[in-house]
Design an enzyme around this catalytic site. Sequence first.
Site, PDB file in Angstrom:
ATOM      1  N   CYS A  41       0.831  -1.209   0.000  1.00  0.00           N
ATOM      2  CA  CYS A  41       0.000   0.000   0.000  1.00  0.00           C
ATOM      3  C   CYS A  41       0.864   1.256   0.000  1.00  0.00           C
ATOM      4  O   CYS A  41       1.420   1.600  -1.028  1.00  0.00           O
ATOM      5  CB  CYS A  41      -0.989  -0.045   1.167  1.00  0.00           C
ATOM      6  SG  CYS A  41      -2.459   0.921   0.805  1.00  0.00           S
ATOM      7  N   HIS A  79      -3.651  -5.065   0.314  1.00  0.00           N
ATOM      8  CA  HIS A  79      -3.036  -5.614   1.539  1.00  0.00           C
ATOM      9  C   HIS A  79      -3.139  -7.135   1.554  1.00  0.00           C
ATOM     10  O   HIS A  79      -4.094  -7.680   2.107  1.00  0.00           O
ATOM     11  CB  HIS A  79      -3.761  -5.075   2.772  1.00  0.00           C
ATOM     12  CG  HIS A  79      -3.531  -3.629   3.024  1.00  0.00           C
ATOM     13  ND1 HIS A  79      -2.554  -3.172   3.873  1.00  0.00           N
ATOM     14  CD2 HIS A  79      -4.153  -2.535   2.531  1.00  0.00           C
ATOM     15  CE1 HIS A  79      -2.580  -1.855   3.896  1.00  0.00           C
ATOM     16  NE2 HIS A  79      -3.536  -1.438   3.094  1.00  0.00           N
ATOM     17  N   GLU A 120      -1.714  -9.189   3.329  1.00  0.00           N
ATOM     18  CA  GLU A 120      -1.587  -9.778   4.674  1.00  0.00           C
ATOM     19  C   GLU A 120      -2.939 -10.211   5.241  1.00  0.00           C
ATOM     20  O   GLU A 120      -3.002 -11.105   6.083  1.00  0.00           O
ATOM     21  CB  GLU A 120      -0.894  -8.811   5.641  1.00  0.00           C
ATOM     22  CG  GLU A 120      -1.663  -7.555   6.042  1.00  0.00           C
ATOM     23  CD  GLU A 120      -1.442  -6.376   5.095  1.00  0.00           C
ATOM     24  OE1 GLU A 120      -1.122  -6.610   3.910  1.00  0.00           O
ATOM     25  OE2 GLU A 120      -1.627  -5.222   5.537  1.00  0.00           O
TER      26      GLU A 120
END
Length: 534
Positions: free
Chosen positions: A383, A509, A511
């Site tokens: 990001c 993102h 994650e």
Amino acid sequence: METKYIFVTGGVVSSLGKGVATASIGLLLKSYGLRVTLQKIDPYINVDPGTMNPYQHGEVFVTKDGAECDLDLGHYERFLNDSLARDNNITTGQIYYSVISKERRGEYLGKTVQVVPHITDEIKSRIMKLGTTNNIDVVVTEIGGTVGDIEGQPFLEAARQMRLDHGKQNTLYIHLTLVPFIKAAREFKTKPTQHSVRELRAIGIQPDVLLCRSDSWLTDDERKKISLFCNVPVEAVIDAVDVECIYEIPLMFHRQKLDQMILSNLGIDKKEPDLAEWELFVQRAKSPNKVVEIAICGKYVELRDAYKSIMEALYHAAVANDARLKVKWIDTDRIGDDVALENTFAYVNGILVPGGFGMRGVEGKIRVVKYARERKKPFFGICLGLQCMVIEYARNVCGMKGANSSEFDDATPHPVIDLLPEQKKIKNLGGTMRLGDYPCRLESKSLARKIYTKECIEERHRHRYEVNPKYIKPLQEKGLVFSGKSPNGKLMEIAEINNHPFFIGTQFHPEFTSRPLAPNPIFYRFIKASLQNI
Ligand code: GLN
């Protein structure tokens, strides 16, 4: 089967790991083939944590459907190996917002609107909605905060009423508490637990199960004492000792038969759980053969919770690569011109620049990107990390002096990162970013395509700014490859360069979608590349 409702409350102090305990209970029940969902109640007045500073709240977790949520939702998704949604997190702000809106519409037909029953009814309806909409067998609801907090009271009252409405066979109360070891007396002390259970009983909730956080195992005598004073059967006094790896917690509960006790209390007839894959993961996590050191270069580094999902995603990827993860935290606010980065990164295998907001620490991040690009260190930008990659490339490769994001410098001659036209019109800050899952098309022969091994992916977003379309061509001409784009080709989702072992950034993102049993592919490949960089 009628839907069953489990409530997890906390006592004595906060930060005992109620989220992980709730996630562990969810995993255990799911391993019996039950349909389980997990819900977090946050008693604060914010509608969601999206407008809170990470120092206040830690990471903001984003669901598939674009809700900005408490970070416990991340634990829930990782343990359940499933995606949750907006309704899995409720706050006082949302409850009051909805009750007050109904009142304005005249839906309460002239009545005085009160905490009991109107606020509690709204809370109960949101808990039950989760059970009924998806045909769920068990809803596990974690009530944030600690028993005794003023703002938690309406939620505890709603939980109490749920037993009245649904009966004992369909409701269960689990209380997580602390049993401290007092060194001077060389004894565990059960008094704080007794007090917090008394507090619960004063509200009308008698816990069925106690999860006792302690440094080491309690003796049978201690468990008997807790059982007697708290009015909980001794086999329902479960020890939750500190463990090396959070993913071991469900197994520790299972060994003490917590799952069997929950099932028998709720009258569910299931015999054997399937925990084989989970056990294998924990085994691998505990005995890796290699070590990988990753530098996380951000500005909230003192508060590890701000990067929770990133840490977990790195961990999953390290386990999958048979490596022990070591993290070096770098505060980019302290990386000025004079810092010798070759010393900072001397023993580091890979460098990660995570997301963030505001300009503090950004110039340090840009220096880190330059170092990783020039010295060919495996690099992964997420990001804001991708945005720094683009700014660095524009300044140092394309010669665009002063290139920047308009978030940090609105007078920059080269706003290579800029607000989306639709973001320019928005005035409110809450819930107005580009949020949640968006599709992305990957260019053939790119690193991104090799990593994901398919053409179309979906990942979660949380940002306002984008690569400025005006600069795409000049950046590309100098070798920056936009290897992932929105399906209409307008939004740049992934950037990478050739002639580098691993240098990639994503506007999304990844994650948030990494799970122990299914590590996110970019994290996996980042760790793999880092292990090759010794
Ligand atoms: N501040 C940047 C934006 O809003 C990046 C956000 C982030 O890293 N999550 O676009």
